[in-house]
Write a protein that holds these residues in place. Structure first.
Motif, PDB file in Angstrom:
ATOM      1  N   LYS A   1      11.644 -13.287  10.734  1.00 53.45           N
ATOM      2  CA  LYS A   1      13.086 -13.351  10.378  1.00 53.45           C
ATOM      3  C   LYS A   1      13.276 -13.347   8.728  1.00 53.45           C
ATOM      4  N   PHE A   2      12.671 -14.381   8.318  1.00 46.37           N
ATOM      5  CA  PHE A   2      12.720 -14.427   6.606  1.00 46.37           C
ATOM      6  C   PHE A   2      12.417 -13.202   6.056  1.00 46.37           C
ATOM      7  N   TYR A   3      11.341 -12.412   6.537  1.00 45.11           N
ATOM      8  CA  TYR A   3      10.794 -11.223   5.794  1.00 45.11           C
ATOM      9  C   TYR A   3      11.717 -10.013   6.189  1.00 45.11           C
ATOM     10  N   LEU A   4      12.283 -10.060   7.530  1.00 47.41           N
ATOM     11  CA  LEU A   4      13.307  -8.964   7.847  1.00 47.41           C
ATOM     12  C   LEU A   4      14.465  -8.677   6.988  1.00 47.41           C
ATOM     13  N   ARG A   5      14.687  -9.814   6.104  1.00 53.70           N
ATOM     14  CA  ARG A   5      15.826  -9.609   5.139  1.00 53.70           C
ATOM     15  C   ARG A   5      15.728  -8.826   4.316  1.00 53.70           C
ATOM     16  N   GLU A   6      14.441  -8.385   3.761  1.00 56.19           N
ATOM     17  CA  GLU A   6      14.404  -7.300   2.827  1.00 56.19           C
ATOM     18  C   GLU A   6      15.034  -5.963   3.518  1.00 56.19           C
ATOM     19  N   TYR A   7      14.539  -5.763   4.715  1.00 56.57           N
ATOM     20  CA  TYR A   7      14.773  -4.620   5.661  1.00 56.57           C
ATOM     21  C   TYR A   7      16.305  -4.521   5.575  1.00 56.57           C
ATOM     22  N   GLU A   8      16.723  -5.770   5.926  1.00 57.59           N
ATOM     23  CA  GLU A   8      18.460  -5.662   6.023  1.00 57.59           C
ATOM     24  C   GLU A   8      18.982  -5.431   4.842  1.00 57.59           C
ATOM     25  N   ALA A   9      18.635  -5.839   3.630  1.00 52.62           N
ATOM     26  CA  ALA A   9      19.062  -5.749   2.579  1.00 52.62           C
ATOM     27  C   ALA A   9      19.208  -4.187   2.078  1.00 52.62           C
ATOM     28  N   LEU A  10      17.963  -3.757   2.180  1.00 45.55           N
ATOM     29  CA  LEU A  10      17.704  -2.237   1.885  1.00 45.55           C
ATOM     30  C   LEU A  10      18.620  -1.457   2.915  1.00 45.55           C
ATOM     31  N   ALA A  11      18.736  -1.553   4.159  1.00 47.85           N
ATOM     32  CA  ALA A  11      19.604  -0.816   4.982  1.00 47.85           C
ATOM     33  C   ALA A  11      20.950  -0.847   4.690  1.00 47.85           C
ATOM     34  N   THR A  12      21.303  -2.069   4.323  1.00 48.16           N
ATOM     35  CA  THR A  12      22.756  -2.228   3.885  1.00 48.16           C
ATOM     36  C   THR A  12      22.958  -1.473   2.801  1.00 48.16           C
ATOM     37  N   LEU A  13      22.367  -1.451   1.662  1.00 51.89           N
ATOM     38  CA  LEU A  13      22.660  -0.862   0.466  1.00 51.89           C
ATOM     39  C   LEU A  13      22.159   0.854   0.674  1.00 51.89           C
ATOM     40  N   ALA A  14      21.766   1.345   1.748  1.00 50.00           N
ATOM     41  CA  ALA A  14      21.237   2.733   1.665  1.00 50.00           C
ATOM     42  C   ALA A  14      22.505   3.710   1.304  1.00 50.00           C
TER      43      ALA A  14
ATOM     44  N   TYR B   1       0.908  -1.126  -0.047  1.00 47.98           N
ATOM     45  CA  TYR B   1      -0.086   0.018  -0.203  1.00 47.98           C
ATOM     46  C   TYR B   1       0.793   1.551  -0.059  1.00 47.98           C
ATOM     47  N   ARG B   2       0.376   2.336  -0.337  1.00 51.05           N
ATOM     48  CA  ARG B   2       1.025   3.743  -0.266  1.00 51.05           C
ATOM     49  C   ARG B   2       0.111   4.460   0.796  1.00 51.05           C
ATOM     50  N   GLY B   3       1.095   4.980   1.842  1.00 54.76           N
ATOM     51  CA  GLY B   3       0.271   5.673   2.776  1.00 54.76           C
ATOM     52  C   GLY B   3       0.841   6.956   3.028  1.00 54.76           C
ATOM     53  N   GLN B   4       0.174   8.000   3.907  1.00 61.19           N
ATOM     54  CA  GLN B   4       0.763   9.191   4.071  1.00 61.19           C
ATOM     55  C   GLN B   4       0.720   9.270   5.734  1.00 61.19           C
ATOM     56  N   HIS B   5       2.056   9.515   6.184  1.00 56.18           N
ATOM     57  CA  HIS B   5       2.249   9.613   7.479  1.00 56.18           C
ATOM     58  C   HIS B   5       1.776  10.647   8.252  1.00 56.18           C
ATOM     59  N   ARG B   6       0.939  10.419   9.564  1.00 57.53           N
ATOM     60  CA  ARG B   6       0.419  11.833   9.916  1.00 57.53           C
ATOM     61  C   ARG B   6       1.278  12.857  10.354  1.00 57.53           C
ATOM     62  N   VAL B   7       2.530  12.731  10.462  1.00 56.65           N
ATOM     63  CA  VAL B   7       3.484  13.696  10.676  1.00 56.65           C
ATOM     64  C   VAL B   7       4.894  13.932   9.854  1.00 56.65           C
ATOM     65  N   GLY B   8       4.583  12.929   8.853  1.00 53.61           N
ATOM     66  CA  GLY B   8       5.927  12.659   8.135  1.00 53.61           C
ATOM     67  C   GLY B   8       5.708  12.409   6.557  1.00 53.61           C
ATOM     68  N   PRO B   9       6.553  11.863   5.870  1.00 50.71           N
ATOM     69  CA  PRO B   9       6.344  11.803   4.282  1.00 50.71           C
ATOM     70  C   PRO B   9       5.348  10.611   4.036  1.00 50.71           C
ATOM     71  N   SER B  10       4.976  10.601   2.906  1.00 52.03           N
ATOM     72  CA  SER B  10       4.285   9.141   2.454  1.00 52.03           C
ATOM     73  C   SER B  10       5.391   8.202   2.139  1.00 52.03           C
ATOM     74  N   ARG B  11       4.814   7.144   2.295  1.00 53.12           N
ATOM     75  CA  ARG B  11       5.642   5.607   2.331  1.00 53.12           C
ATOM     76  C   ARG B  11       5.022   4.754   1.325  1.00 53.12           C
ATOM     77  N   ASP B  12       5.757   3.792   0.770  1.00 53.20           N
ATOM     78  CA  ASP B  12       5.415   2.536   0.436  1.00 53.20           C
ATOM     79  C   ASP B  12       5.428   1.642   1.465  1.00 53.20           C
ATOM     80  N   LEU B  13       4.236   0.927   1.603  1.00 55.55           N
ATOM     81  CA  LEU B  13       4.067  -0.100   2.818  1.00 55.55           C
ATOM     82  C   LEU B  13       4.064  -1.468   2.405  1.00 55.55           C
ATOM     83  N   THR B  14       5.057  -2.428   2.742  1.00 57.39           N
ATOM     84  CA  THR B  14       4.793  -3.821   2.465  1.00 57.39           C
ATOM     85  C   THR B  14       4.444  -4.311   3.723  1.00 57.39           C
ATOM     86  N   LEU B  15       3.299  -5.101   3.685  1.00 53.10           N
ATOM     87  CA  LEU B  15       2.783  -5.759   4.682  1.00 53.10           C
ATOM     88  C   LEU B  15       2.928  -7.305   4.661  1.00 53.10           C
ATOM     89  N   TYR B  16       3.588  -7.926   5.783  1.00 53.36           N
ATOM     90  CA  TYR B  16       3.849  -9.314   5.751  1.00 53.36           C
ATOM     91  C   TYR B  16       2.823  -9.973   6.741  1.00 53.36           C
TER      92      TYR B  16
END
Length: 201
Positions: free
Chosen positions: A97-110, A71-86
């Protein structure tokens, strides 16, 4: 035996014969579960109005996995974000733990600038969902899938420059020990400046 000729009712008769064939007893034995999986989809929730502190929720393209919604959503006090729900309660889920790999990959590549910025994941709906917020594509960027095919020498030159940017970016991602998945023309974005093309996956 799955190629059927559609003439004089032969296809219907052949399908009945196939359905009654003992070699497909496993399908018959699991008929209810198959129908539930393909039609009931009781594990899919209705579109939410809010997700945590995000409002104005809109569905966006989701991967072809029943436990993942986007989904795409607007934070109440921040920017819009794409939200991936598992969905951690889905019969198809593979664990937080499996789904957190996506976060870890994006954080590593930031630091590379090749992927969208990622916020900390959070739990939602009494722990049913793990939610991963990521920044939207730059407003000045263009999706590779939205580009028209090249039809002159200048277009071909730009296409080659885009290809160079893509493969250099993929090389950098691979150097970080990360293998991509579901990488299609629709999720490769370009920004053009005086130095050439910058790519975001």
């Amino acid at each position: 035996d799955q190629i059927l000729l559609l003439r004089e009712g032969q296809a219907v008769d052949r399908l009945k014969t196939i359905n009654n064939n003992a070699r497909r007893q496993q399908v018959f034995d699991n008929r209810k579960e198959i129908l539930d999986l393909l039609s009931v989809l009781d594990y899919r929730s209705a579109q939410p109005n809010e997700i945590g502190d995000f409002i104005d929720i809109e569905p966006i393209d989701s991967p072809p996995y029943p436990e993942i919604e986007r989904y795409r959503g607007q934070h109440r006090v921040g920017p819009s974000r794409d939200l991936t729900l598992y969905d951690l309660q889905s019969r198809h889920q593979r664990g937080e733990k499996f789904y957190l790999r996506e976060y870890e990959a994006l954080a590593t590549l930031a630091s590379t600038g090749l992927t969208p910025a990622v916020d900390l994941p959070f739990s939602w709906s009494d722990g049913r969902y793990l939610v991963l917020p990521t920044a939207l594509p730059d407003s000045s960027s263009t999706s590779y899938g939205g580009l028209r095919p090249p039809d002159n020498i200048e277009d071909i030159r730009e296409e080659l420059e885009r290809s160079v940017a893509i493969f250099e970016g993929l090389h950098t991602i691979h150097e970080h020990g990360i293998i991509h998945r579901s990488l299609g023309l629709g999720n490769i974005y370009f920004q053009e400046d005086d130095t050439g093309f910058k790519v975001t996956f």
